[in-house]
Design an enzyme around this catalytic site. Structure first.
Site, PDB file in Angstrom:
ATOM      1  N   LYS A  71       0.817  -1.129  -0.002  1.00  0.00           N
ATOM      2  CA  LYS A  71       0.035   0.130   0.062  1.00  0.00           C
ATOM      3  C   LYS A  71       0.758   1.317  -0.006  1.00  0.00           C
ATOM      4  O   LYS A  71       0.360   2.451  -0.391  1.00  0.00           O
ATOM      5  CB  LYS A  71      -0.942   0.042   1.132  1.00  0.00           C
ATOM      6  CG  LYS A  71      -2.253  -0.985   1.078  1.00  0.00           C
ATOM      7  CD  LYS A  71      -3.136  -0.641   2.247  1.00  0.00           C
ATOM      8  CE  LYS A  71      -4.398  -1.744   1.890  1.00  0.00           C
ATOM      9  NZ  LYS A  71      -5.386  -1.243   3.216  1.00  0.00           N
ATOM     10  N   ASP A 110     -10.277   3.096   2.089  1.00  0.00           N
ATOM     11  CA  ASP A 110     -10.507   2.535   3.494  1.00  0.00           C
ATOM     12  C   ASP A 110     -11.249   3.600   4.361  1.00  0.00           C
ATOM     13  O   ASP A 110     -12.215   2.982   4.953  1.00  0.00           O
ATOM     14  CB  ASP A 110      -9.242   2.114   4.040  1.00  0.00           C
ATOM     15  CG  ASP A 110      -8.535   0.927   3.457  1.00  0.00           C
ATOM     16  OD1 ASP A 110      -9.254  -0.110   3.015  1.00  0.00           O
ATOM     17  OD2 ASP A 110      -7.433   0.756   3.590  1.00  0.00           O
ATOM     18  N   TYR A 115     -11.618  -8.415  10.368  1.00  0.00           N
ATOM     19  CA  TYR A 115     -12.749  -9.368   9.906  1.00  0.00           C
ATOM     20  C   TYR A 115     -12.436 -10.818   9.679  1.00  0.00           C
ATOM     21  O   TYR A 115     -13.381 -11.763   9.118  1.00  0.00           O
ATOM     22  CB  TYR A 115     -13.125  -8.743   8.305  1.00  0.00           C
ATOM     23  CG  TYR A 115     -12.072  -8.951   7.259  1.00  0.00           C
ATOM     24  CD1 TYR A 115     -11.833 -10.025   6.596  1.00  0.00           C
ATOM     25  CD2 TYR A 115     -11.517  -7.687   7.062  1.00  0.00           C
ATOM     26  CE1 TYR A 115     -10.455  -9.938   5.687  1.00  0.00           C
ATOM     27  CE2 TYR A 115     -10.579  -7.822   6.241  1.00  0.00           C
ATOM     28  CZ  TYR A 115     -10.043  -8.622   5.333  1.00  0.00           C
ATOM     29  OH  TYR A 115      -8.927  -8.621   4.594  1.00  0.00           O
TER      30      TYR A 115
HETATM   31  P1  NAP Z   1      -0.591  -1.680  10.698  1.00  0.00           P
HETATM   32  O1  NAP Z   1      -0.413  -0.665   9.804  1.00  0.00           O
HETATM   33  O2  NAP Z   1       0.401  -2.809  10.987  1.00  0.00           O
HETATM   34  O3  NAP Z   1      -0.810  -1.193  12.321  1.00  0.00           O
HETATM   35  C1  NAP Z   1      -0.949  -2.034  13.323  1.00  0.00           C
HETATM   36  C2  NAP Z   1      -1.569  -1.295  14.415  1.00  0.00           C
HETATM   37  O4  NAP Z   1      -1.974  -2.248  15.500  1.00  0.00           O
HETATM   38  C3  NAP Z   1      -0.437  -0.142  15.163  1.00  0.00           C
HETATM   39  O5  NAP Z   1      -1.260   0.715  15.558  1.00  0.00           O
HETATM   40  C4  NAP Z   1       0.005  -1.109  16.326  1.00  0.00           C
HETATM   41  O6  NAP Z   1       0.313  -0.376  17.369  1.00  0.00           O
HETATM   42  C5  NAP Z   1      -1.369  -2.092  16.698  1.00  0.00           C
HETATM   43  N1  NAP Z   1      -0.810  -3.199  17.350  1.00  0.00           N
HETATM   44  C6  NAP Z   1      -0.397  -4.275  16.953  1.00  0.00           C
HETATM   45  N2  NAP Z   1      -0.280  -5.435  17.865  1.00  0.00           N
HETATM   46  C7  NAP Z   1      -0.674  -4.715  19.071  1.00  0.00           C
HETATM   47  C8  NAP Z   1      -0.713  -4.760  20.452  1.00  0.00           C
HETATM   48  N3  NAP Z   1      -0.274  -6.297  20.714  1.00  0.00           N
HETATM   49  N4  NAP Z   1      -1.304  -4.344  21.488  1.00  0.00           N
HETATM   50  C9  NAP Z   1      -1.561  -3.049  20.998  1.00  0.00           C
HETATM   51  N5  NAP Z   1      -1.464  -2.463  19.781  1.00  0.00           N
HETATM   52  C10 NAP Z   1      -1.071  -3.181  18.825  1.00  0.00           C
HETATM   53  O7  NAP Z   1      -1.787  -2.456  10.313  1.00  0.00           O
HETATM   54  P2  NAP Z   1      -3.004  -1.824   9.447  1.00  0.00           P
HETATM   55  O8  NAP Z   1      -2.762  -2.006   7.901  1.00  0.00           O
HETATM   56  O9  NAP Z   1      -3.557  -0.570  10.050  1.00  0.00           O
HETATM   57  O10 NAP Z   1      -4.095  -2.965   9.689  1.00  0.00           O
HETATM   58  C11 NAP Z   1      -4.794  -3.064  11.108  1.00  0.00           C
HETATM   59  C12 NAP Z   1      -6.042  -4.110  10.810  1.00  0.00           C
HETATM   60  O11 NAP Z   1      -7.045  -3.723  10.219  1.00  0.00           O
HETATM   61  C13 NAP Z   1      -5.452  -5.355  10.368  1.00  0.00           C
HETATM   62  O12 NAP Z   1      -6.227  -6.374  11.347  1.00  0.00           O
HETATM   63  C14 NAP Z   1      -6.117  -5.247   9.038  1.00  0.00           C
HETATM   64  O13 NAP Z   1      -6.468  -6.462   8.479  1.00  0.00           O
HETATM   65  C15 NAP Z   1      -7.541  -4.566   9.221  1.00  0.00           C
HETATM   66  N6  NAP Z   1      -8.083  -3.933   8.208  1.00  0.00           N
HETATM   67  C16 NAP Z   1      -9.284  -4.029   7.910  1.00  0.00           C
HETATM   68  C17 NAP Z   1      -9.723  -3.391   6.796  1.00  0.00           C
HETATM   69  C18 NAP Z   1     -11.350  -3.587   6.339  1.00  0.00           C
HETATM   70  O14 NAP Z   1     -11.486  -3.316   5.096  1.00  0.00           O
HETATM   71  N7  NAP Z   1     -11.987  -4.115   7.068  1.00  0.00           N
HETATM   72  C19 NAP Z   1      -9.138  -2.488   5.817  1.00  0.00           C
HETATM   73  C20 NAP Z   1      -7.613  -2.183   6.020  1.00  0.00           C
HETATM   74  C21 NAP Z   1      -7.202  -2.869   7.436  1.00  0.00           C
HETATM   75  P3  NAP Z   1       1.730   0.179  17.697  1.00  0.00           P
HETATM   76  O15 NAP Z   1       1.851   1.530  16.989  1.00  0.00           O
HETATM   77  O16 NAP Z   1       2.061   0.133  18.995  1.00  0.00           O
HETATM   78  O17 NAP Z   1       2.818  -0.752  16.995  1.00  0.00           O
END
Ligand code: NAP
Length: 272
Positions: free
Chosen positions: A69, A105, A215
């Site tokens: 992305k 998104d 999801y």
């Molecule tokens: P990302 O950029 O890797 O960000 C991950 C986030 O999760 C960070 O803020 C991280 O916090 C936090 N995190 C990870 N492990 C943690 C823990 N053990 N305790 C507390 N916080 C934790 O991921 P992303 O792309 O934003 O995606 C996040 C989620 O959204 C994923 O599950 C993805 O599948 C979902 N998503 C869904 C859609 C949809 O259409 N439904 C679209 C996009 C994404 P730190 O900053 O402290 O590391």
């Protein structure tokens, strides 16, 4: 080949993509509207070569997923304002070989959350500071929601809150935050760590709305606990479907048949 004879090809670039629900939902939409087009998963690691192939083959549009992305951005001709603010592209449109990146998104999150009514003046806690949190934060703010960013890593959370011009609260202080809506935009609770929740259940006050961006599984621990405490819940499939619906509308100019896209994605989940 004359444009009108070109097959309408769309796809998703990511790694891995075998489990993506996007081919099922987009192909269901094309089929329902009798549009002669096909949407294919492309498992790619070389994003520069993949984007060149989109140009060469005349692929009309692609979805972009993890891990491309951000890395895709320098290879596109234009990045629109929405994707620039979020700092990531999840949709590419090919107009006569000129590739434009955008991000749906945020609109996906707005449409999913709108199931709970207007977001204007609502206090919306977004847990996370990654790509999903950025998209959701900018999205809900654009329709008048009052965003509060909550994150484990303080520097990252503060940076996003600064970019949004909103408040930041460290994750371990979330119990003191007054919210109408809580959105989990972290990876916590995602398969295979589905027994985890990003926050203690005592933070889930009866009557608030709780949405999970995760999801897989559909009913995360967070959503189960929220339901048990009398909250309205919205699962991550709705955000996924609505971000896909927005892509479909950008690519085709047609209104997306959301119910059919949702049905196809649910069938795909049940087949697993
Ligand atoms: P990302 O950029 O890797 O960000 C991950 C986030 O999760 C960070 O803020 C991280 O916090 C936090 N995190 C990870 N492990 C943690 C823990 N053990 N305790 C507390 N916080 C934790 O991921 P992303 O792309 O934003 O995606 C996040 C989620 O959204 C994923 O599950 C993805 O599948 C979902 N998503 C869904 C859609 C949809 O259409 N439904 C679209 C996009 C994404 P730190 O900053 O402290 O590391």
């Amino acid at each position: 080949m004359p444009e009108k004879l070109r097959p309408q090809l769309y796809g998703i670039l990511g790694h891995p993509v075998a489990h993506s629900l996007s081919p099922a939902m987009h192909n269901a939409a094309f089929s329902h509207l009798r549009i002669e087009a096909c949407y294919v998963p492309f498992d790619v690691t070389d994003v520069k070569a993949a984007i060149q192939a989109v140009r060469t083959l005349g692929i009309r549009g692609v979805s972009i997923t993890v891990p491309h992305k951000i890395s895709i951005m320098p290879h596109l001709d234009h990045i629109d304002n929405t994707a620039q603010k979020i700092g990531a592209v999840n949709t590419v449109v090919n107009r006569d070989g000129e590739l434009t990146g955008t991000n749906t998104d945020g609109i996906g999150a707005i449409r999913a959350l709108s199931k709970a009514g207007s977001l204007k003046e609502k206090r919306i806690v977004v847990i996370g500071a990654g790509g999903a949190a950025r998209a959701i934060g900018f999205g809900v703010q654009s329709v008048g929601g009052k965003v509060i960013i909550v994150n484990r890593t303080i520097d990252r959370g503060r940076k996003l809150a600064e970019d949004l011009g909103c408040d930041f609260v460290p994750l371990n202080e979330i119990a003191g935050v007054d919210a109408n809506i809580i959105v989990n935009a972290t990876t916590v609770g995602m398969h295979p760590d589905s027994e985890k929740s990003p926050i203690p259940s005592e933070c889930l006050k009866p009557g608030i709305v709780v949405m999970d961006a995760v999801y897989s599984p559909l009913r995360t621990r967070l959503l189960k606990e929220a339901e048990a405490r009398g909250c309205m819940t919205i699962n991550g499939l709705y955000m996924l479907i609505y971000q896909g619906a927005a892509q479909f509308e950008i690519w085709t100019g047609e209104k997306a048949p959301v119910e059919f896209m949702l049905g196809a994605a649910k069938d795909k989940i049940e087949d697993r």
